[in-house]
Design an enzyme around this catalytic site. Structure first.
Site, PDB file in Angstrom:
ATOM      1  CB  VAL A   6      -0.906   0.017   1.252  1.00  0.00           C
ATOM      2  CG1 VAL A   6      -1.738   1.300   1.275  1.00  0.00           C
ATOM      3  CG2 VAL A   6      -1.802  -1.208   1.273  1.00  0.00           C
ATOM      4  NE  ARG A 198       0.459   9.892  -3.382  1.00  0.00           N
ATOM      5  CZ  ARG A 198      -0.529   9.015  -3.572  1.00  0.00           C
ATOM      6  NH1 ARG A 198      -0.240   7.730  -3.756  1.00  0.00           N
ATOM      7  NH2 ARG A 198      -1.785   9.402  -3.577  1.00  0.00           N
ATOM      8  CG  ASN A 199       7.210   7.136  -3.994  1.00  0.00           C
ATOM      9  OD1 ASN A 199       6.633   6.221  -4.586  1.00  0.00           O
ATOM     10  ND2 ASN A 199       7.176   8.395  -4.409  1.00  0.00           N
ATOM     11  NE  ARG A 200       6.286   1.059   2.336  1.00  0.00           N
ATOM     12  CZ  ARG A 200       5.098   0.909   1.739  1.00  0.00           C
ATOM     13  NH1 ARG A 200       4.474   1.952   1.227  1.00  0.00           N
ATOM     14  NH2 ARG A 200       4.546  -0.288   1.654  1.00  0.00           N
ATOM     15  CG  LEU A 201      11.081   8.981   0.199  1.00  0.00           C
ATOM     16  CD1 LEU A 201      11.316   9.990  -0.927  1.00  0.00           C
ATOM     17  CD2 LEU A 201      12.388   8.683   0.915  1.00  0.00           C
TER      18      LEU A 201
END
Length: 228
Positions: A6, A198-201
């Site tokens: 997710v 988003r993008n695990r940042l």
């Protein structure tokens, strides 16, 4: 196990959005979670908190409790003082507490030491509990083994007969507070606010103690950002 991925669509948390003190920010997020829980099914038990302790040999232990106190002094919870968490805190007061709201892409982590709640606070909270919850506190020898569900139900029935419901919700004359029941407040040295992106940042903004003030004293804390 299949991989479920997710991408967190949260708004994140920037330094210019962060409130001035760890207490102000924690209170704002907790209040927002409570409000959302009243209208959306995706935030259930917004005050559910994971409490981590260590046992006598240094092995970690974690369980979920409900946050019952939150002010400038720190978050607090109630429990049987004779439970595993109570015994472990008695041996080593170092604890960590985490509140997590996945649907809101938010979490708060407190690290510090647990101190016993003042007895007056315990009594005030005890008398706010429903009668059945007070009977359960008397019934359960928390963390101890029990032979069966039936045995637990029988113990509950005995306590209910011992302390019948007087009909005055929270009344002092109906169920006394057990000597073995109380709670703890966590005095933090570190408070981290995690906000998913988003993008695990993700954003991780951390208040670290630099002075003796409480969570509402901005001069007692230093702010820094951690990598996700």
């Amino acid at each position: 196990m299949s991989h479920v991925r997710v991408d967190y669509a949260g708004d994140g948390l920037s330094e210019d959005q962060l409130l001035d003190t760890p207490y102000a920010q924690a209170r704002a997020w907790v209040d927002e979670a409570v409000v959302r829980s009243a209208v959306e099914p995706d935030v259930f038990e917004p005050l559910a908190a994971s409490v981590a302790t260590v046992d006598a040999v240094g092995a970690p232990n974690v369980r979920t409790v409900l946050l019952r106190f939150l002010d400038e002094r720190g978050p607090g919870f109630v429990t049987a003082l004779t439970s595993a968490k109570g015994r472990e805190i008695d041996g080593n007061p170092a604890v960590a507490v985490a509140l997590t709201w996945p649907a809101m892409y938010r979490a708060i982590r407190f690290r510090g030491r647990a101190v016993p709640l003042d007895r007056a606070e315990v009594l005030e909270y005890w008398h706010s509990r429903p009668w059945a919850s007070r009977i359960s506190a008397w019934t359960s020898r928390q963390s101890e083994p029990v032979a069966s569900r039936a045995e637990l139900e029988e113990a509950y029935a005995r306590r209910a007969a011992e302390f019948p419901d007087a009909g005055d919700e929270g009344g002092e004359g109906d169920v006394p507070v057990p000597d073995f029941w109380g709670g703890y407040r966590v005095v933090p040295d570190e408070v981290e606010f995690w906000a998913g992106r988003r993008n695990r940042l993700h954003d991780r903004l951390v208040f670290t103690r630099t002075g003796d003030g409480d969570l509402g004293d901005a001069s007692a804390w230093r702010l820094h950002r951690r990598q996700p």
